[in-house]
Motif scaffolding. Structure first.
Motif, short mmCIF file in Angstrom:
data_model
loop_
_atom_site.label_atom_id
_atom_site.label_comp_id
_atom_site.label_asym_id
_atom_site.label_seq_id
_atom_site.Cartn_x
_atom_site.Cartn_y
_atom_site.Cartn_z
N ALA A 197 0.84 -1.21 0.00
CA ALA A 197 0.00 0.00 0.00
C ALA A 197 0.87 1.26 0.00
O ALA A 197 0.62 2.21 -0.73
CB ALA A 197 -0.94 -0.01 1.21
N GLU A 198 1.92 1.25 0.79
CA GLU A 198 2.82 2.40 0.83
C GLU A 198 3.59 2.54 -0.48
O GLU A 198 3.75 3.64 -1.01
CB GLU A 198 3.79 2.27 2.01
CG GLU A 198 4.66 3.50 2.18
CD GLU A 198 5.54 3.44 3.42
OE1 GLU A 198 6.53 4.20 3.44
OE2 GLU A 198 5.27 2.65 4.34
N ALA A 199 4.07 1.44 -1.02
CA ALA A 199 4.84 1.48 -2.26
C ALA A 199 4.01 1.98 -3.44
O ALA A 199 4.51 2.72 -4.28
CB ALA A 199 5.40 0.09 -2.58
N LEU A 200 2.74 1.59 -3.48
CA LEU A 200 1.88 1.96 -4.61
C LEU A 200 1.10 3.25 -4.37
O LEU A 200 0.53 3.82 -5.29
CB LEU A 200 0.89 0.83 -4.92
CG LEU A 200 1.51 -0.51 -5.30
CD1 LEU A 200 0.42 -1.53 -5.59
CD2 LEU A 200 2.45 -0.37 -6.49
N GLY A 201 1.03 3.69 -3.10
CA GLY A 201 0.26 4.88 -2.79
C GLY A 201 -1.23 4.67 -2.97
O GLY A 201 -1.96 5.59 -3.34
N ARG A 202 -1.68 3.45 -2.72
CA ARG A 202 -3.09 3.08 -2.91
C ARG A 202 -3.55 2.19 -1.76
O ARG A 202 -2.75 1.55 -1.08
CB ARG A 202 -3.28 2.26 -4.20
CG ARG A 202 -2.98 2.97 -5.47
CD ARG A 202 -4.12 3.90 -5.84
NE ARG A 202 -3.85 4.67 -7.03
CZ ARG A 202 -4.36 4.42 -8.21
NH1 ARG A 202 -5.13 3.39 -8.41
NH2 ARG A 202 -4.08 5.21 -9.23
N VAL A 203 -4.86 2.10 -1.59
CA VAL A 203 -5.44 1.12 -0.69
C VAL A 203 -5.20 -0.25 -1.32
O VAL A 203 -5.42 -0.43 -2.52
CB VAL A 203 -6.95 1.35 -0.50
CG1 VAL A 203 -7.60 0.22 0.27
CG2 VAL A 203 -7.20 2.69 0.17
N VAL A 204 -4.75 -1.22 -0.54
CA VAL A 204 -4.54 -2.57 -1.03
C VAL A 204 -5.49 -3.50 -0.29
O VAL A 204 -5.48 -3.56 0.93
CB VAL A 204 -3.08 -3.02 -0.83
CG1 VAL A 204 -2.91 -4.49 -1.18
CG2 VAL A 204 -2.14 -2.17 -1.68
N MET A 205 -6.32 -4.19 -1.05
CA MET A 205 -7.30 -5.11 -0.48
C MET A 205 -6.88 -6.55 -0.78
O MET A 205 -6.62 -6.88 -1.94
CB MET A 205 -8.68 -4.87 -1.09
CG MET A 205 -9.24 -3.49 -0.86
SD MET A 205 -9.69 -3.20 0.85
CE MET A 205 -10.92 -4.44 1.11
N PRO A 206 -6.81 -7.41 0.25
CA PRO A 206 -6.54 -8.83 -0.02
C PRO A 206 -7.65 -9.43 -0.88
O PRO A 206 -8.84 -9.15 -0.65
CB PRO A 206 -6.52 -9.46 1.37
CG PRO A 206 -6.25 -8.32 2.30
CD PRO A 206 -6.90 -7.12 1.67
#
Length: 159
Positions: free
Chosen positions: A22-31
């Protein structure tokens, strides 16, 4: 947003991958296991992380990746945040050739032996793609890649 990024990480627990991604992409990451397509924010990245046998046994699949971010820059950011080496497929269509992305952001081509197992593809016997290796010389697939044998490139320059 139909592109799939498929990476491997040098053994890190999946629970550590989601926040770093999430930090690397600058996005919310959903499993993937809990992602409800009807309730996803439009900017969310869906991610599946699991363990496989062999070297680089943590596997990451990302769906709905940001258009503005190159894959090389994304995986370099993840490698830095996790402090681990990561792998992505290269452009040769050689199943045993990958790009090794270090925590310092460098990218270099490497080769592995592949073994198909009931638990998935197992990588072993990592070695650099180098002109010292007869299989990487001459008319090999390695020379058709933008990642030539013996190349070491900073991720930002590769993006």
């Amino acid at each position: 947003m139909t592109e799939l990024w498929n990476w491997r990480i040098d053994r890190v627990p999946p629970v550590e991958v989601y926040p770093a991604l999430a930090e690397a992409l600058g996005r919310v990451v959903m499993p993937l296991a809990v992602a409800d397509p009807a309730r996803l924010p439009t900017y969310a990245v869906i991610c599946d992380v699991w363990e496989a046998p062999g070297e680089f046994g943590t596997i990451v699949d990302c769906y709905g990746v940001p258009d503005r971010l190159s894959e090389e820059a994304g995986i370099a950011a993840l490698a830095r945040l996790l402090g681990r080496n990561c792998l992505l497929r290269d452009d040769t269509l050689d199943a045993g050739r990958h790009l090794l992305v270090g925590p310092d952001g460098t990218i270099r081509p490497v080769h592995f032996d592949l073994t198909e197992t009931d638990d998935g593809e197992e990588l072993s016997n990592q070695r650099l793609c180098t002109l010292d290796n007869p299989g990487c010389r001459g008319w090999s697939r390695c020379h058709r890649s933008r990642w030539a044998p013996d190349s070491v490139i900073p991720a930002l320059a590769a993006a």
